[in-house]
Enzyme design. Structure first.
Site, PDB file in Angstrom:
ATOM      1  N   GLN A 124       0.854  -1.190   0.000  1.00  0.00           N
ATOM      2  CA  GLN A 124       0.000   0.000   0.000  1.00  0.00           C
ATOM      3  C   GLN A 124       0.883   1.231   0.000  1.00  0.00           C
ATOM      4  OE1 GLN A 124      -2.750  -0.013   3.314  1.00  0.00           O
ATOM      5  NE2 GLN A 124      -2.663   2.201   3.491  1.00  0.00           N
ATOM      6  N   GLY A 125       0.882   1.994  -1.093  1.00  0.00           N
ATOM      7  CA  GLY A 125       1.728   3.174  -1.220  1.00  0.00           C
ATOM      8  C   GLY A 125       0.963   4.454  -0.941  1.00  0.00           C
ATOM      9  N   SER A 127       1.716   6.769   2.445  1.00  0.00           N
ATOM     10  CA  SER A 127       2.493   7.773   3.172  1.00  0.00           C
ATOM     11  C   SER A 127       3.713   8.248   2.385  1.00  0.00           C
ATOM     12  CB  SER A 127       2.959   7.204   4.516  1.00  0.00           C
ATOM     13  OG  SER A 127       1.866   6.923   5.355  1.00  0.00           O
ATOM     14  N   SER A 159       4.859  -1.052   4.048  1.00  0.00           N
ATOM     15  CA  SER A 159       5.091  -2.355   4.677  1.00  0.00           C
ATOM     16  C   SER A 159       5.264  -3.457   3.631  1.00  0.00           C
ATOM     17  CB  SER A 159       3.920  -2.711   5.588  1.00  0.00           C
ATOM     18  OG  SER A 159       3.779  -1.776   6.628  1.00  0.00           O
ATOM     19  N   GLU A 243      -8.291  -1.347   7.848  1.00  0.00           N
ATOM     20  CA  GLU A 243      -7.105  -1.507   8.683  1.00  0.00           C
ATOM     21  C   GLU A 243      -7.478  -1.657  10.155  1.00  0.00           C
ATOM     22  OE1 GLU A 243      -4.463   1.767   8.070  1.00  0.00           O
ATOM     23  OE2 GLU A 243      -3.521   0.841   6.322  1.00  0.00           O
ATOM     24  N   GLU A 359      -2.927  10.651  18.758  1.00  0.00           N
ATOM     25  CA  GLU A 359      -3.409  12.030  18.851  1.00  0.00           C
ATOM     26  C   GLU A 359      -4.409  12.337  17.728  1.00  0.00           C
ATOM     27  OE1 GLU A 359       0.380  11.621  20.963  1.00  0.00           O
ATOM     28  OE2 GLU A 359      -0.259  11.091  18.935  1.00  0.00           O
TER      29      GLU A 359
END
Length: 375
Positions: A124-125, A127, A159, A243, A359
């Site tokens: 999964q591309g 970030s 990943s 996810e 956060e």
């Protein structure tokens, strides 16, 4: 399989009996990332050949139908028994629904069985170095040239990219006047294409699970676009809840298995099962109850959204609590021993970061679920 075995309890019983008769135990003394990947592909092939991996997926994509909860049961049994690691296994339930929902039907029908059967792995591309939690600011660009698109840019924290055959990739396609969320387009990219470079990143737990992936004038056919131009943000928002649904269910099963292992180790050392273990169990059980409700909402056909941020916060807290307890009850093991406990403890420090920081998740809960505004 008869239709009555689509009922979850009957399905689980039949799967457990099959697993008891088919030895898929990993080879001993190989806890490396390469070993995990080899075992992952082995397990998928066996499950697919016996049809277990096909249940819960639509027939249009090579599945055998049945409720979504069936595939959650398969993941729980396989990962909970230590037959596969939750990392590589989790990619199935993140990327497969995305392909089914956004790829051309012919492409999904061709590609999904390759993933489910262990013929291939995907990544999964999303970030980028400057676009982590702020995904809408990504800069990897795709420019149309005739019947193709040419992609340039960089992804990071991807990943298992070093094992992947293909990548679901987010790019920027709009012009300077296009709002960020409307300027993102997704592609299904072959990672053996000229111009693709994959560089593993060694993390503090000494495992190169994450990678940088570079795209230098990479040519991708238009028919590999997922959805339409500008659909990338919607795809990402539809993908992210996965996810935190079935993917989490499998990781919870793994954490329970490690909790059981910790109890056995504490007993072996002659210690009592104390309050700290009770608090850890409570954290895991709270997470499991919440995740169970999420699985059933998914199985009922509901769209998952911001409420899965609650699952993410609970997972991070429970995972870190488990490994903090292991550190406290096994003095010196985390700090001094080269053992899975040390590696997993270090990995758990990132539980409140990966997949969306704690956060950010709390902000989502406050603003979108509790309507508390920006302050």
């Amino acid at each position: 399989m008869t239709d009555d075995l689509f009922e979850p309890a009957a399905f689980r019983t039949a799967l457990q009996e099959w697993l008891a008769d088919n030895n898929l135990t990993p080879p001993p003394n190989d806890d490396s990332l390469d070993g995990h990947q080899t075992q992952h592909l082995r397990v998928l092939k066996a499950l697919y050949d016996a049809d277990w991996m096909r249940y819960g997926w639509p027939e249009s994509a090579g599945g055998l139908g049945g409720p979504d909860i069936l595939r959650a049961i398969v993941g729980e049994e396989v990962v909970g028994r230590g037959l596969d690691h939750p990392g590589p296994y989790s990619m199935l339930d993140v990327l497969t629904p995305t392909m089914i929902d956004y790829a051309r039907p012919e492409l999904a029908a061709e590609m999904v069985p390759r993933l489910l059967s262990g013929q291939e792995s995907w990544c999964q591309g999303f970030s980028e170095p400057g676009s982590g939690s702020d995904l809408a600011s990504l800069t990897t660009r795709a420019v149309q040239q005739g019947d193709n698109w040419v992609i340039n840019g960089q992804k990071v924290w991807t990943s298992f990219a070093q094992f992947a055959t293909r990548c679901i990739l987010l790019t920027r396609t709009g012009d300077a006047n296009t709002p960020n969320h409307e300027a993102i387009t997704a592609f299904f990219v072959d990672l053996d294409s000229p111009g693709v470079s994959v560089r593993p990143l060694r993390t503090m737990h000494d495992v190169d699970e994450f990678c940088e992936v570079y795209f230098d004038d990479v040519v991708v056919p238009t028919d590999r676009m997922l959805g339409k131009p500008g659909d990338g943000w919607k795809l990402a928002m539809d993908l992210l809840p996965y996810e935190r649904s079935t993917c989490f269910w499998q990781r919870i099963a793994y954490l329970y298995s490690r909790f059981d292992a910790l109890i056995e180790e504490v007993k072996r050392q002659g210690q009592s099962v104390d309050t700290e273990l009770g608090e850890t169990y409570l954290a895991l059980h709270t997470l499991r109850c919440r995740s169970r409700a999420t699985q059933h909402r998914l199985g009922d056909g509901q769209k998952l959204g911001a409420d899965t941020s609650i699952d993410k916060v609970l997972l991070a807290a429970a995972e870190q609590k488990l490994y903090d307890t292991a550190r406290d009850l096994m003095p010196g093991v985390i700090e001094l021993d080269d053992s899975p406990w040390r590696t997993e403890y270090l990995y758990s420090r990132a539980a409140s970061i990966y997949g969306g920081t704690a956060e950010v998740q709390r902000n989502i809960i406050a603003r979108r679920l509790l309507d508390l505004g920006k302050e």
